[in-house]
Design a protein around this motif. Structure first.
Motif, PDB file in Angstrom:
ATOM      1  N   PRO A 120       2.881   2.493   4.462  1.00 24.87           N
ATOM      2  CA  PRO A 120       1.718   3.089   3.621  1.00 24.87           C
ATOM      3  C   PRO A 120       0.974   1.813   2.968  1.00 24.87           C
ATOM      4  O   PRO A 120       1.859   0.960   2.517  1.00 24.87           O
ATOM      5  CB  PRO A 120       2.804   3.918   2.741  1.00 24.87           C
ATOM      6  N   LYS A 121      -0.165   2.274   2.721  1.00 20.77           N
ATOM      7  CA  LYS A 121      -0.979   1.021   2.086  1.00 20.77           C
ATOM      8  C   LYS A 121      -0.992   1.560   0.723  1.00 20.77           C
ATOM      9  O   LYS A 121      -0.788   2.365   0.013  1.00 20.77           O
ATOM     10  CB  LYS A 121      -2.365   1.252   2.754  1.00 20.77           C
ATOM     11  N   THR A 122      -1.374   0.513  -0.044  1.00 23.98           N
ATOM     12  CA  THR A 122      -1.314   0.299  -1.434  1.00 23.98           C
ATOM     13  C   THR A 122      -2.555   1.639  -2.064  1.00 23.98           C
ATOM     14  O   THR A 122      -3.578   1.206  -1.703  1.00 23.98           O
ATOM     15  CB  THR A 122      -1.734  -1.127  -2.051  1.00 23.98           C
ATOM     16  N   HIS A 123      -2.134   2.013  -3.189  1.00 27.93           N
ATOM     17  CA  HIS A 123      -3.083   2.716  -3.959  1.00 27.93           C
ATOM     18  C   HIS A 123      -3.412   2.059  -5.026  1.00 27.93           C
ATOM     19  O   HIS A 123      -2.464   1.709  -6.101  1.00 27.93           O
ATOM     20  CB  HIS A 123      -2.472   4.015  -4.290  1.00 27.93           C
ATOM     21  N   TYR A 124      -4.514   1.307  -5.227  1.00 36.36           N
ATOM     22  CA  TYR A 124      -4.852   0.368  -5.946  1.00 36.36           C
ATOM     23  C   TYR A 124      -4.872   0.891  -7.664  1.00 36.36           C
ATOM     24  O   TYR A 124      -4.278   0.220  -8.274  1.00 36.36           O
ATOM     25  CB  TYR A 124      -6.135   0.038  -5.924  1.00 36.36           C
TER      26      TYR A 124
ATOM     27  N   ASP B 291      -0.655  -5.538   2.775  1.00 36.90           N
ATOM     28  CA  ASP B 291      -0.925  -4.630   3.373  1.00 36.90           C
ATOM     29  C   ASP B 291      -1.291  -5.116   4.891  1.00 36.90           C
ATOM     30  O   ASP B 291      -1.246  -4.101   5.773  1.00 36.90           O
ATOM     31  CB  ASP B 291      -2.238  -3.757   2.830  1.00 36.90           C
ATOM     32  N   ARG B 292      -1.710  -6.176   5.029  1.00 35.45           N
ATOM     33  CA  ARG B 292      -2.355  -6.628   6.366  1.00 35.45           C
ATOM     34  C   ARG B 292      -1.182  -6.908   7.174  1.00 35.45           C
ATOM     35  O   ARG B 292      -0.927  -7.244   8.280  1.00 35.45           O
ATOM     36  CB  ARG B 292      -3.416  -7.777   6.240  1.00 35.45           C
TER      37      ARG B 292
ATOM     38  N   HIS C  11       2.100  -5.446   7.252  1.00 34.50           N
ATOM     39  CA  HIS C  11       2.947  -4.120   7.551  1.00 34.50           C
ATOM     40  C   HIS C  11       2.057  -3.018   8.237  1.00 34.50           C
ATOM     41  O   HIS C  11       0.770  -3.000   8.004  1.00 34.50           O
ATOM     42  CB  HIS C  11       4.071  -3.831   6.593  1.00 34.50           C
ATOM     43  N   ASP C  12       2.796  -2.255   8.860  1.00 39.34           N
ATOM     44  CA  ASP C  12       2.092  -0.991   9.202  1.00 39.34           C
ATOM     45  C   ASP C  12       2.358   0.516   8.538  1.00 39.34           C
ATOM     46  O   ASP C  12       2.192   1.775   8.800  1.00 39.34           O
ATOM     47  CB  ASP C  12       2.455  -0.672  10.689  1.00 39.34           C
TER      48      ASP C  12
ATOM     49  N   GLN D 253       5.268  -4.754  -2.453  1.00 36.63           N
ATOM     50  CA  GLN D 253       4.816  -5.473  -3.254  1.00 36.63           C
ATOM     51  C   GLN D 253       5.895  -5.733  -4.199  1.00 36.63           C
ATOM     52  O   GLN D 253       6.310  -4.977  -4.931  1.00 36.63           O
ATOM     53  CB  GLN D 253       3.401  -5.345  -3.618  1.00 36.63           C
TER      54      GLN D 253
ATOM     55  N   SER E 281       2.183   0.359  -4.481  1.00 39.11           N
ATOM     56  CA  SER E 281       2.650  -0.367  -3.352  1.00 39.11           C
ATOM     57  C   SER E 281       4.055  -0.204  -3.081  1.00 39.11           C
ATOM     58  O   SER E 281       4.861  -0.115  -4.009  1.00 39.11           O
ATOM     59  CB  SER E 281       2.260  -1.958  -3.782  1.00 39.11           C
TER      60      SER E 281
ATOM     61  N   ALA F 170      -3.712  -6.525  -1.260  1.00 37.49           N
ATOM     62  CA  ALA F 170      -4.674  -6.635   0.021  1.00 37.49           C
ATOM     63  C   ALA F 170      -4.044  -7.482   1.291  1.00 37.49           C
ATOM     64  O   ALA F 170      -4.009  -7.198   2.448  1.00 37.49           O
ATOM     65  CB  ALA F 170      -6.015  -6.842  -0.314  1.00 37.49           C
TER      66      ALA F 170
END
Length: 489
Positions: free
Chosen positions: A270-274, A264-265, A267-268, A63, A60, A261
């Motif tokens: 890079p999203k998290t790679h779980y 991620d909602r 900001h615009d 985070q 992330s 999760a």
């Protein structure tokens, strides 16, 4: 992170965001440690590792990790059961389990946990945290069990109303909570200082100015609390300790990934790679275990502060860990002047925010089954333990899902040639067996019956056996046997 060093505007924004996160994290790290029954420095060590180590790892971008209020109850119970010396071993096992889960690509499966179970878990943690910290806020020892904490509240109220030290301590704690509640309503300039820092600073100043005799945080320095696990400790690992480590790993991972999760909602970027985030948490908890510190998770309070402060890259969360390290090394005595009732007030406020009050009315109106799961999980945690409450919530969610998906309809038609047609559609499982058999057993026994199963999407073994027994014994002597039609293949 390198892009932040190349672009002055990005670097400036990340540095400012890191300072905001540091100011939010400082009182929370100390407060979570004290509420967990361990030295305050152990919470700061976890915050430092969460920033410097986990903050630099992929997974992330925004985070922020550190000691979390959500694990406070578990850590307190574990320290009481196994001793403070085994905390490092417990957290080390937690980190290794998370590494294994990440390598096996289990990260995405945590997203399959019922949201109601997660909300119930957070609500249960919040309730236990609030009820326990109310005692600390009044300077009174708290009972061990959740129900005992609830049952002792009338006596606690009586102690406070009688005046004396409990009333003074409670006033400081209540004032801290009031500052936290009112701070977001102040002008924007005042809100440049994070609410937890402002509340703790004001409570500390009032305590010092008034000369109040209140318990304070005990500080010994990092060298006095770091306890590296020894071979004897590793050799004494038992089944109960491993079970607790599994609970730590599952709850910490679920809280981290659900927090991801939510972040991620916000900001615009890079999203998290779980799976990578799960690996990063495993590395962090493994290191925390080697240092004998608290377990870590991603923390939504710090993460949201990071995003809202305008962070651009991972550098902001790495720098926040650096600020924590500088503070602990240069100004450790500053932590020792903080009154415990003020930290208890911070945690009471944090515990209340864990309870999803906004979900109750919508769930009552539209999804009462989900509300039942949420409440049951929370009450289960309060009445028993974290592990048992969460397991009971998951079991109830599975039963609810099975009940809702196993819908079967029995349509009875009178045919012109005197036969009776019974057509079954949907999913025939043992959960719907009683009502289904009541309808079939009410069919006339003196007329030919045809049982049409071609419309069933699923027929489990219990239902198949019951239908075969019914078909074999339903007709009277002299009547044609029940004709059963099934889908081919």
């Amino acid at each position: 992170m390198l892009s932040a060093l190349k672009r002055p505007d990005t670097l400036r924004q990340d540095v400012l965001a890191s300072l905001v996160v540091f100011l939010v994290a400082l009182p929370l790290c100390v407060g979570v440690a004290v509420a967990s029954g361990v030295p305050a420095e152990l919470g700061l060590i976890t915050g430092i590792v969460g920033g410097l180590v986990v903050g630099s790892l992929p997974g992330s971008t925004f985070q922020v990790s550190g000691p979390a209020a959500g694990l406070t109850v578990l850590v307190l119970e574990a320290v009481r059961e196994f001793g403070l010396g085994m905390l490092g071993v417990l957290v080390l096992c937690t980190g290794l389990l998370q590494l294994a889960l990440g390598l096996l690509r289990f990260g995405r499966w945590f997203r399959a946990i019922s949201v109601s179970v997660v909300h119930g878990m957070l609500a249960g943690i919040g309730l236990v945290l609030v009820f326990g910290q109310l005692y600390t806020m009044a300077g009174v020892p708290q009972p061990r069990a959740g129900l005992d904490k609830l049952a002792g509240l009338p006596g606690l109220l009586g102690d406070v109303l009688d005046g004396g030290p409990p009333a003074t301590a409670c006033a400081v704690g209540a004032g801290t909570v009031a500052v936290l509640v009112l701070w977001p309503r102040l002008p924007a300039r005042a809100r440049l200082v994070p609410a937890p820092l402002a509340a703790v600073a004001l409570a500390t100043a009032v305590t010092w100015a008034a000369g109040l005799d209140l318990p304070h945080v005990q500080v010994r320095g990092l060298s006095g609390v770091i306890d590296l696990p020894e071979l004897n400790d590793l050799a004494s690992i038992s089944g109960p300790l491993l079970g607790t480590a599994v609970t730590f790993a599952l709850i910490a991972s679920a809280e981290t990934l659900f927090s991801a999760a939510a972040v991620d909602r916000m900001h615009d970027g890079p999203k998290t790679h779980y799976d990578r985030e799960l690996l990063a948490q495993g590395v962090g908890n493994t290191l925390c275990g080697l240092l004998g510190a608290l377990p870590m998770t991603a923390v939504i309070v710090r993460s949201s502060a990071n995003v809202r402060a305008g962070a651009r890259t991972r550098l902001s969360r790495v720098l926040h860990g650096g600020w924590l390290l500088v503070f602990v090394v240069a100004l450790p005595a500053a932590v020792g002047i903080i009154p415990l009732p003020a930290l208890a007030g911070v945690l009471v406020h944090a515990g209340c925010k864990l309870i999803p009050f906004g979900q109750f009315v919508p769930l009552w109106r539209r999804h009462r089954g989900e509300l039942a799961i949420l409440v049951t999980t929370a009450v289960g945690i309060l009445a028993t333990s974290m592990f048992e409450g969460v397991l009971f919530g998951i079991l109830l969610a599975v039963v609810k899902c099975a009940w809702e998906t196993s819908k079967v309809q029995v349509e009875v038609h009178e045919l012109t040639d005197g036969r009776v047609l019974a057509r079954l559609t949907g999913n025939a499982t043992f959960l719907r067996l009683p009502r289904m058999m009541e309808t079939l057993e009410a069919l006339p026994k003196d007329r030919p019956v045809e049982l049409d199963l071609t419309g069933l999407r699923h027929l489990d073994h219990a239902c198949r056996t019951a239908l075969e027994n019914w078909a074999a014994g339903h007709h009277d002597a002299g009547t044609e046997p029940v004709l059963v039609r099934e889908a081919v293949g």
